[in-house]
Design a protein around this motif. Structure first.
Motif, short mmCIF file in Angstrom:
data_model
loop_
_atom_site.label_atom_id
_atom_site.label_comp_id
_atom_site.label_asym_id
_atom_site.label_seq_id
_atom_site.Cartn_x
_atom_site.Cartn_y
_atom_site.Cartn_z
N VAL A 140 0.86 -1.19 0.00
CA VAL A 140 0.00 0.00 0.00
C VAL A 140 0.89 1.23 0.00
N PRO A 141 0.36 2.39 -0.45
CA PRO A 141 1.19 3.59 -0.57
C PRO A 141 1.94 3.98 0.69
N ALA A 142 1.31 3.85 1.86
CA ALA A 142 1.98 4.25 3.09
C ALA A 142 3.26 3.44 3.32
N LEU A 143 3.23 2.16 2.98
CA LEU A 143 4.41 1.33 3.16
C LEU A 143 5.49 1.65 2.12
N TRP A 144 5.07 1.90 0.88
CA TRP A 144 6.06 2.27 -0.14
C TRP A 144 6.73 3.59 0.22
N ARG A 145 5.97 4.52 0.79
CA ARG A 145 6.57 5.78 1.23
C ARG A 145 7.57 5.54 2.36
N ALA A 184 15.73 -9.07 -4.28
CA ALA A 184 14.98 -10.19 -4.87
C ALA A 184 13.68 -9.74 -5.52
N LEU A 185 13.24 -8.52 -5.23
CA LEU A 185 11.95 -8.06 -5.71
C LEU A 185 11.96 -7.84 -7.22
N ARG A 186 11.03 -8.48 -7.92
CA ARG A 186 10.89 -8.24 -9.36
C ARG A 186 9.59 -7.51 -9.67
N LEU A 187 8.63 -7.52 -8.70
CA LEU A 187 7.33 -6.91 -8.96
C LEU A 187 6.77 -6.29 -7.68
N GLY A 188 6.75 -4.95 -7.62
CA GLY A 188 6.16 -4.23 -6.52
C GLY A 188 4.83 -3.64 -6.96
N ILE A 189 3.76 -3.95 -6.24
CA ILE A 189 2.40 -3.55 -6.62
C ILE A 189 1.84 -2.62 -5.56
N SER A 190 1.22 -1.53 -5.98
CA SER A 190 0.65 -0.58 -5.03
C SER A 190 -0.84 -0.44 -5.27
N ALA A 191 -1.64 -0.65 -4.22
CA ALA A 191 -3.10 -0.53 -4.32
C ALA A 191 -3.65 -0.13 -2.96
N GLY A 192 -4.97 -0.02 -2.89
CA GLY A 192 -5.63 0.35 -1.64
C GLY A 192 -5.92 1.82 -1.53
N ALA A 193 -5.10 2.65 -2.19
CA ALA A 193 -5.25 4.10 -2.21
C ALA A 193 -4.36 4.61 -3.33
N PRO A 194 -4.59 5.83 -3.82
CA PRO A 194 -3.72 6.36 -4.88
C PRO A 194 -2.27 6.48 -4.43
N LEU A 195 -1.35 6.07 -5.29
CA LEU A 195 0.08 6.19 -5.00
C LEU A 195 0.58 7.53 -5.55
N VAL A 210 -3.23 20.09 9.50
CA VAL A 210 -2.11 19.49 8.78
C VAL A 210 -1.37 18.53 9.70
N MET A 211 -0.78 17.51 9.09
CA MET A 211 -0.06 16.48 9.84
C MET A 211 0.90 15.77 8.89
N PRO A 212 1.90 15.06 9.43
CA PRO A 212 2.86 14.36 8.55
C PRO A 212 2.21 13.30 7.68
N ALA A 213 1.21 12.58 8.24
CA ALA A 213 0.54 11.52 7.49
C ALA A 213 -0.86 11.34 8.06
N LEU A 214 -1.82 11.02 7.21
CA LEU A 214 -3.18 10.78 7.67
C LEU A 214 -3.28 9.39 8.29
N PRO A 215 -4.12 9.23 9.32
CA PRO A 215 -4.30 7.88 9.90
C PRO A 215 -4.92 6.95 8.87
N LEU A 216 -4.45 5.71 8.86
CA LEU A 216 -4.91 4.73 7.89
C LEU A 216 -5.52 3.52 8.59
N GLY A 233 -4.83 0.07 4.52
CA GLY A 233 -4.07 1.08 3.82
C GLY A 233 -4.89 2.25 3.30
N LYS A 234 -6.16 2.32 3.70
CA LYS A 234 -7.01 3.42 3.27
C LYS A 234 -7.12 4.45 4.39
N ILE A 235 -7.49 5.69 4.01
CA ILE A 235 -7.65 6.72 5.02
C ILE A 235 -8.74 6.30 6.01
N ASP A 236 -8.42 6.41 7.29
CA ASP A 236 -9.38 6.07 8.34
C ASP A 236 -10.30 7.27 8.54
#
Length: 450
Positions: free
Chosen positions: A221-226, A240-251, A425-431, A435-438
């Motif tokens: 999810v985007p929060a983890l990729w960030r 070892a990673l060949r495929l990283g996929i991001s979903a759950g919210a816009p990246l 404003v805050m550093p990151a929104l609660p999820l 991985g979606k905005i809470d």
């Protein structure tokens, strides 16, 4: 559960009996496919005579990713029950309430199966699973799926993304969430794609798991990729990673570009929903760098509608209680604002939000949210109202800017009466764990307890 799903699992465990199926990274436990099957049969035996009454009955359970999750899920498959997987964070006291709200059924309390007063039973033996929507915008709704629909989603995901049994999936997203079912659970059950259950959703823990187990596919999810982009990890930490996929919210595109620059790996945006399974995917990873979500997945048809809406049709779309297209394929109109380019590629522009009246003038909350997200330096945004007869618009924004700086930026092209009165404003929104905005937590921050 459905004969199709049970037959797929039977074939998988027969063909791949002694091969690695599941790894619990924390304790280093490795299970083969036949061991997963044996554990499921032991679970069925442990519930005793209740097992004979489970056919067609909903059974709710909330467990973290791991062997115990598959004990219950595969055990329910053996009994012909309808699985209702919930987030592991769901409190135990909520399980009987959820089971009752589904019209009656059972719930697993970790030691035994318990039942509600109502005893709903699905007559269609192909009904296999109930997903509950995340509930970020309201009360969770049950979505009923057949085994064939679940299998279709997993196979469309694998074909589109090029995932094979030779890969090793990295499982941090919940197995029972729609994203986890399509990318982790059903690929293992139906096609034998092994999974390693990650130790924790923390950069150092992820790096440690990659060093030991070398997973090749990582649905995140985007929060983890960030977090991985900002972490002080060596460039080869995810070698070892060949495929990283991001979903759950816009990246955010800046995260995609920063990740590629740091690790030499391109992330691939994936767009789907609980109702439809996978919808679109960025096969090359280039659209993701610009904020796009790629083209329709294999087996998925997109039809553009008025107002930047789309209708999604595929064999994976939930059809129970909804209309079907020719050939039994399900169709669903999405609530999102989606831009479709001439080449068929999609860009998600936000969720179709509520329209409220401020001083007699109509305001689209989704429009304000999209405007905030497009402001330089803004990582994420949520816009809502306090629900009063004369509503007050509030916004929570993930940014390093001050509220005054944001208001100044908005005033350049936004009417003053559209700008949120409450701006936090805050550093990151609660999820949520998905991985979606809470939305409930954000609303509480802005407007206080309901």
């Amino acid at each position: 559960m459905s004969a199709a799903l049970k037959a797929a699992w039977s074939e998988t465990r027969t063909l791949r009996a002694s091969m690695r199926a599941l790894v619990e990274a924390g304790p280093g436990k490795v299970l083969c496919f036949e061991e997963l099957h044996a554990r499921a049969l032991s679970w069925v035996e442990s519930v005793g005579g209740v097992a004979r009454a489970l056919a067609g009955r909903p059974v709710a359970f909330a467990l973290p990713n791991g062997a115990a999750w598959f004990d219950v899920f595969l055990g329910l498959l053996e009994c012909g029950a309808v699985a209702v997987p919930l987030d592991a964070a769901e409190p135990a006291a909520a399980l009987p309430r959820i089971a009752a709200e589904l019209g009656g059924g059972y719930w697993w309390d970790g030691r035994s199966l318990r039942r509600t007063d109502g005893m709903r039973r699905f007559r269609d033996p192909e009904i296999a699973l109930i997903k509950l929507t995340s509930g970020t915008t309201g009360r969770p709704r049950p979505l009923v799926f057949t085994g064939a629909e679940l299998l279709a989603d997993a196979r469309q995901v694998m074909a589109t993304m090029g995932i094979t049994p030779g890969d090793l999936n990295y499982g941090l997203i919940p197995f029972g969430h729609s994203y986890g079912l399509g990318n982790l659970t059903l690929p293992l059950v139906a096609e034998g794609v092994p999974v390693v259950c990650g130790t924790a959703a923390l950069p150092q823990a992820v790096a440690g798991d990659f060093a030991q187990w070398r997973p090749t596919v990582f649905p995140g999810v985007p929060a983890l990729w960030r977090a991985l982009t900002l972490a002080e990890l060596p460039p080869d930490a995810l070698a070892a990673l060949r495929l990283g996929i991001s979903a759950g919210a816009p990246l955010p595109p800046d995260v995609a570009r920063s990740f590629a620059g740091r690790y030499g790996r391109t992330l691939h945006a994936f767009y789907g929903s609980s109702e439809t399974g996978g919808i679109a995917y960025d096969r090359e990873g280039q659209a993701t760098l610009a904020g796009g979500i790629g083209r329709p997945m294999d087996g998925v048809t997109i039809r553009s509608l008025r107002g930047a809406r789309i209708e999604v049709s595929s064999a994976a779309v939930a059809r129970y209680g909804h209309r079907r297209r020719a050939g039994g394929v399900g169709a669903r109109v999405m609530p999102d604002v989606v831009e479709v380019a001439a080449d068929g590629s999609l860009t998600l522009r936000g969720r179709r939000g509520a329209i409220v009246k401020i001083a007699g003038r109509r305001v689209s909350l989704a429009e304000i949210e999209r405007r905030l997200r497009s402001t330089p330096g803004v990582r994420d945004a949520w816009v809502g109202t306090d629900g009063a007869p004369e509503p007050t618009i509030g916004a929570a924004v993930a940014t390093d800017q001050t509220p005054e700086q944001l208001r100044s930026a908005l005033l350049a092209d936004t009417a003053a009466w559209k700008i949120p009165k409450r701006l936090t404003v805050m550093p990151a929104l609660p999820l949520t764990v998905r991985g979606k905005i809470d939305a409930f937590a954000v609303r509480r921050l802005l407007f206080g307890p309901a």
